[in-house]
Design a protein around this motif. Structure first.
Motif, PDB file in Angstrom:
ATOM      1  N   ASP A  72      40.871 -17.529  61.536  1.00  0.00           N
ATOM      2  CA  ASP A  72      40.889 -17.394  62.872  1.00  0.00           C
ATOM      3  C   ASP A  72      40.165 -18.537  63.223  1.00  0.00           C
ATOM      4  O   ASP A  72      38.799 -18.649  63.102  1.00  0.00           O
ATOM      5  N   VAL A  73      40.771 -19.596  64.094  1.00  0.00           N
ATOM      6  CA  VAL A  73      39.968 -20.868  64.473  1.00  0.00           C
ATOM      7  C   VAL A  73      38.780 -20.531  65.393  1.00  0.00           C
ATOM      8  O   VAL A  73      37.725 -21.133  65.282  1.00  0.00           O
ATOM      9  N   ASP A  74      39.129 -19.858  66.341  1.00  0.00           N
ATOM     10  CA  ASP A  74      37.883 -19.559  67.480  1.00  0.00           C
ATOM     11  C   ASP A  74      36.864 -18.833  66.675  1.00  0.00           C
ATOM     12  O   ASP A  74      35.711 -18.986  67.083  1.00  0.00           O
ATOM     13  N   LYS A  75      37.120 -17.722  65.866  1.00  0.00           N
ATOM     14  CA  LYS A  75      36.325 -17.071  64.900  1.00  0.00           C
ATOM     15  C   LYS A  75      35.398 -18.033  64.239  1.00  0.00           C
ATOM     16  O   LYS A  75      34.079 -17.972  64.004  1.00  0.00           O
ATOM     17  N   TRP A  76      36.068 -19.018  63.506  1.00  0.00           N
ATOM     18  CA  TRP A  76      35.348 -20.185  62.782  1.00  0.00           C
ATOM     19  C   TRP A  76      34.297 -20.906  63.628  1.00  0.00           C
ATOM     20  O   TRP A  76      33.181 -21.117  63.329  1.00  0.00           O
ATOM     21  N   LYS A  77      34.899 -21.206  64.712  1.00  0.00           N
ATOM     22  CA  LYS A  77      33.973 -22.074  65.686  1.00  0.00           C
ATOM     23  C   LYS A  77      32.883 -21.417  66.184  1.00  0.00           C
ATOM     24  O   LYS A  77      31.770 -21.962  66.154  1.00  0.00           O
ATOM     25  N   ASP A  78      32.724 -20.026  66.330  1.00  0.00           N
ATOM     26  CA  ASP A  78      31.972 -19.227  66.723  1.00  0.00           C
ATOM     27  C   ASP A  78      30.839 -18.469  65.551  1.00  0.00           C
ATOM     28  O   ASP A  78      30.202 -17.772  65.834  1.00  0.00           O
ATOM     29  N   GLY A  79      31.040 -19.288  64.305  1.00  0.00           N
ATOM     30  CA  GLY A  79      30.093 -18.746  63.319  1.00  0.00           C
ATOM     31  C   GLY A  79      30.821 -18.001  62.195  1.00  0.00           C
ATOM     32  O   GLY A  79      30.266 -17.546  61.120  1.00  0.00           O
ATOM     33  N   GLY A  80      32.123 -18.006  62.328  1.00  0.00           N
ATOM     34  CA  GLY A  80      33.054 -17.429  61.520  1.00  0.00           C
ATOM     35  C   GLY A  80      32.940 -17.950  59.851  1.00  0.00           C
ATOM     36  O   GLY A  80      33.189 -17.364  58.786  1.00  0.00           O
ATOM     37  N   TRP A  81      32.481 -19.299  59.815  1.00  0.00           N
ATOM     38  CA  TRP A  81      32.444 -20.020  58.482  1.00  0.00           C
ATOM     39  C   TRP A  81      31.501 -19.211  57.851  1.00  0.00           C
ATOM     40  O   TRP A  81      31.208 -19.429  56.539  1.00  0.00           O
ATOM     41  N   LYS A  86      34.302 -12.960  48.991  1.00  0.00           N
ATOM     42  CA  LYS A  86      34.977 -13.521  47.532  1.00  0.00           C
ATOM     43  C   LYS A  86      36.234 -13.635  47.681  1.00  0.00           C
ATOM     44  O   LYS A  86      36.953 -14.331  46.803  1.00  0.00           O
ATOM     45  N   ASP A  87      37.058 -12.650  48.156  1.00  0.00           N
ATOM     46  CA  ASP A  87      38.367 -12.531  48.188  1.00  0.00           C
ATOM     47  C   ASP A  87      39.046 -13.771  49.218  1.00  0.00           C
ATOM     48  O   ASP A  87      40.234 -14.086  49.013  1.00  0.00           O
ATOM     49  N   THR A  88      38.286 -14.445  50.055  1.00  0.00           N
ATOM     50  CA  THR A  88      39.001 -15.099  50.876  1.00  0.00           C
ATOM     51  C   THR A  88      38.308 -16.490  50.852  1.00  0.00           C
ATOM     52  O   THR A  88      38.614 -17.425  51.577  1.00  0.00           O
ATOM     53  N   TRP A  89      37.222 -16.493  49.964  1.00  0.00           N
ATOM     54  CA  TRP A  89      36.519 -17.850  49.900  1.00  0.00           C
ATOM     55  C   TRP A  89      37.471 -18.961  49.230  1.00  0.00           C
ATOM     56  O   TRP A  89      37.798 -18.911  48.046  1.00  0.00           O
TER      57      TRP A  89
END
Length: 397
Positions: A72-81, A86-89
């Motif tokens: 989710d791009v918005d979640k990534w921007k808000d610290g989702g990174w 380990k299953d989604t890395w």
């Protein structure tokens, strides 16, 4: 024991007999299959982002790539990174994504970064008996002269985020043979960009050339201006490539991936438009001839050791004649030199003089827990193929 160490100016290595000393000064094999995955590093351009909750803008190509991986791009921007499930890395060579988050790497966050260490046990080291040369005598690391931009301009620090938090390695500005005079390429260790067999790509990768240019102490850096901490600014990796040998075989102690523990970053400035080479004023050629340790002559390793007794704030160097080292009789030999540099110096370039010119011939990969020596990979045809692919595919962008 040894382990990967992680957490208009022309630059030359001048030799004083190449036996007594080497000084970096500024004046104005095996396994082609191992590298196939990284021969096609499919990554995205970085975007810009505000810090401390500011607005983040991610170009559509990066947004689409994140969506491809179910991010989710918005979640990534808000610290989702910061989610390291380990299953989604993301781990495959084609999966690298690194959107710019402007202002993320502030001076205080840089100082908090810990070395990305890889240590080989005594047992592992002894297993190579018959392949390795005798252990070298320790060589005390020497502090580089300041300002660094006059003495070792192409050397800098590589910052990144791992599941353990902010981490740091070292790196070197290298020339781009297909884009002379305007390179955006940085050489470092594979374990400074990818976790190896048990993980994936690290995030928020940034290169800072000539970090802490005046070699100030931690207290002094508290009052330092931005140009003293990062004289050439922050350079975000918009593409990264490492060997499939590292991606598949790399481990906390180097493992089978150690001889392939190298990486190339293509970077872009957080601010500005000139190339890295134009901005820094220096870049080094890479020697892919993989000379034997006996033929290589004296080498110098440069980097920013961060584990005690060092603190990662100053640049150091070690000069020694290399010997051979291998973690297993079945693996290619690496170079090994005596050196007391610790974690944080990982990824730092090893230089030698070839036909009167300074060239990068290896990078710091692993070292023992008692910090008496360092080992680095030989750079042969597979490393050159990885470099050429990065240059031809992304170099002009």
């Amino acid at each position: 024991m040894s382990a990967p160490l992680r957490r208009g100016r022309r630059t030359v290595l001048t030799a004083t007999g190449l036996v007594a000393a080497l000084a970096l000064t500024a004046t104005a094999c095996g396994g082609s299959e191992k590298d196939q995955a990284s021969d096609k590093p499919d990554a995205t351009t970085s975007g810009t982002a505000g810090s401390d909750g500011g607005t983040v803008q991610i170009p559509s190509d990066i947004a689409d790539k994140l969506k491809e991986h179910g991010i989710d791009v918005d979640k990534w921007k808000d610290g989702g990174w910061e989610d390291w499930d380990k299953d989604t890395w993301l781990r495959e060579a084609k999966d690298f994504v690194n959107p710019v988050i402007e202002g993320l790497w502030k001076p205080e966050r840089m100082r908090s970064a810990e070395e990305a260490d890889k240590t080989v046990s005594t047992k592992d080291a002894s297993a190579s008996e018959g392949v390795s040369d005798p252990e070298p005598a320790p060589v005390e690391a020497q502090a580089e002269k300041t300002p660094y931009h006059d003495n070792a301009a192409p050397v800098g620090k590589v910052f990144f985020d791992s599941p353990e938090g902010p981490s740091v390695c070292s790196g070197t500005v290298i020339k781009d043979v297909n884009h002379p005079g305007r390179s955006n390429l940085v050489w470092t260790a594979g374990h400074c960009v990818h976790a190896g067999g048990n993980g994936g790509w690290y995030r928020n990768l940034v290169f800072v050339p000539a970090y802490n240019d005046l070699g100030k102490s931690g207290t002094e850096l508290g009052n330092a201006n931005a140009s003293e901490v990062a004289p050439y600014g922050n350079w975000w990796a918009d593409w990264a490539s490492t060997s499939n040998g590292w991606i598949q075989g790399g481990s906390e102690s180097g493992g089978d991936g150690a001889p392939y523990d190298y990486a190339v970053l293509h970077v872009k400035p957080e601010q500005g438009s000139k190339s890295l080479e134009e901005t820094v004023g220096a870049a080094l050629d890479v020697d892919f001839s993989a000379p034997s340790a006996a033929e290589a002559g004296q080498m110098g390793a440069w980097g920013y050791p961060a584990a005690p007794p060092y603190n990662g704030l100053q640049m150091f160097k070690c000069l020694d004649a290399p010997g051979r080292f291998s973690l297993s009789p079945g693996l290619p030999t690496m170079y090994r030199i005596g050196c007391t540099m610790t974690g944080g110096s990982s990824g730092g370039g090893w230089f030698r003089v070839q036909d009167g010119e300074t060239v990068l011939v290896s990078n710091t990969s692993i070292g023992p827990t008692d910090n008496t020596w360092l080992a680095g990979p030989q750079l042969g045809e597979d490393a050159e193929a990885l470099y050429q692919n990065m240059s031809k595919t992304y170099g002009g962008q």
